[in-house]
Design a protein around this motif. Sequence first.
Motif, short mmCIF file in Angstrom:
data_model
loop_
_atom_site.label_atom_id
_atom_site.label_comp_id
_atom_site.label_asym_id
_atom_site.label_seq_id
_atom_site.Cartn_x
_atom_site.Cartn_y
_atom_site.Cartn_z
N THR A 116 30.21 1.86 -11.08
CA THR A 116 31.58 2.40 -10.95
C THR A 116 32.06 2.28 -9.50
OG1 THR A 116 30.95 4.00 -12.63
CG2 THR A 116 32.99 4.44 -11.44
N THR A 117 31.18 2.66 -8.58
CA THR A 117 31.55 2.56 -7.15
C THR A 117 31.82 1.11 -6.78
OG1 THR A 117 30.16 4.46 -6.67
CG2 THR A 117 30.75 3.06 -4.81
N ALA A 118 30.92 0.23 -7.22
CA ALA A 118 31.09 -1.19 -6.87
C ALA A 118 32.44 -1.69 -7.38
CB ALA A 118 29.94 -2.00 -7.47
N SER A 119 32.76 -1.32 -8.61
CA SER A 119 34.01 -1.78 -9.19
C SER A 119 35.21 -1.25 -8.39
CB SER A 119 34.05 -1.29 -10.65
OG SER A 119 35.20 -1.74 -11.23
N ASN A 120 35.16 0.04 -8.03
CA ASN A 120 36.27 0.62 -7.22
C ASN A 120 36.42 -0.12 -5.91
OD1 ASN A 120 36.77 2.57 -9.07
ND2 ASN A 120 35.62 4.19 -8.03
N ILE A 121 35.28 -0.34 -5.26
CA ILE A 121 35.30 -0.94 -3.93
C ILE A 121 35.84 -2.38 -3.98
CG2 ILE A 121 33.63 -1.99 -2.32
CD1 ILE A 121 32.34 0.68 -2.07
N PHE A 122 35.34 -3.17 -4.90
CA PHE A 122 35.80 -4.56 -4.93
C PHE A 122 37.26 -4.66 -5.37
CE2 PHE A 122 31.12 -5.32 -5.24
CZ PHE A 122 31.00 -5.97 -4.02
N ARG A 123 37.68 -3.74 -6.23
CA ARG A 123 39.10 -3.74 -6.63
C ARG A 123 39.98 -3.45 -5.42
NH1 ARG A 123 41.54 0.50 -7.72
NH2 ARG A 123 39.67 1.69 -8.23
#
Length: 325
Positions: free
Chosen positions: A41-48
Amino acid sequence: MLKVNRLVSGGVITNYKCSSKCKHCSYSCSPKWERDYMDETTASNIFRILKKQGCHSVHIGGGEPFLQPEKLLKVLASAANNGVSVEYIETNASWYIDEDKTMSILYDIKEHGVDTLLISIDPFHNEYIPFWKTKSLIKACYNAGVGVFPWQMEFWPDLDSFDERTTHSLKEYEGKFGKSYIDNLLGRYGINLKGRAFKTFKSQLKMQSFNDIMNSSRPCGLLSGVYHFHLDLYENFIPQSCPGFSIKIDELIKGADQEKYKVLYSLESSGVAGLCNLAVNKYGYVPKEEYKGKCDLCYDIRSFLVLDLKLDLPDLQPVGHYLFV
Ligand code: SF4
Ligand code: SF4
């Protein structure tokens, strides 16, 4: 208000835990950190967020990102899903066990779109990682068709002059290459004197009076580094040159409240004098007569707030930066 309007190029820190405790580590990584690793979830937020802010490529670093390869692959998948490419992954090679296992991991990262590893080669890492692992990982990369960004080749002959089957202390390097070997590493490596690196090389810096430091204080420009910032597993923005500071990335892009991030704001607006005035007036910090420059004063105050007063401040995260220095 604390705000960045764009992010150009930076790194993503998947974890702070590391197999090594290098003396030049400006992030103060070590085996003592929690096993926390960036989740999906964090990775997805960050890359978005990165993509939206104009940052189309990053490198991955740690800690040692390969301590949990299955989680690393999920981070890489998230980068790909959000259209952010990964230029390289930094590694210290400690995870090399044998060629088969290593090749399998290398093929996995290739499938996830990564074609280069930055592999550390220097005496600091050699205190913890025998050179045979570094050499073997380079060979495995070659066999798997993964490129190598050797960091730094200039140290190869130094490391290669020792028995590669074991680790070697900086004292051994000093014994072989002369008394000034460790001191010279500062210039040869191009070390960012923060975190544990500051502690290691502090003795080389000149003393300055407290008054001189206060009188020459200038804003530190913590938010100006849009080319080499880091985002970490806690969704913090870490300024380019000064680990140990943090602002939640989702707040920073909208405009973060300077009251919430008082410590960082004081440095951003007035430099170390601003921080010192805040620490004296609000937290009862008592300055010494002299320091090894402004960053020594800055670290002394931050350590006082985090370690002595045990304050859990949003702008002085992660706490491990101070605990495990
Ligand atoms: S420099 Fe790299 S390998 Fe060394 S302690 Fe820091 S993160 Fe770990
Ligand atoms: S005074 Fe503090 S914020 Fe400024 S450069 Fe030094 S460590 Fe970084």
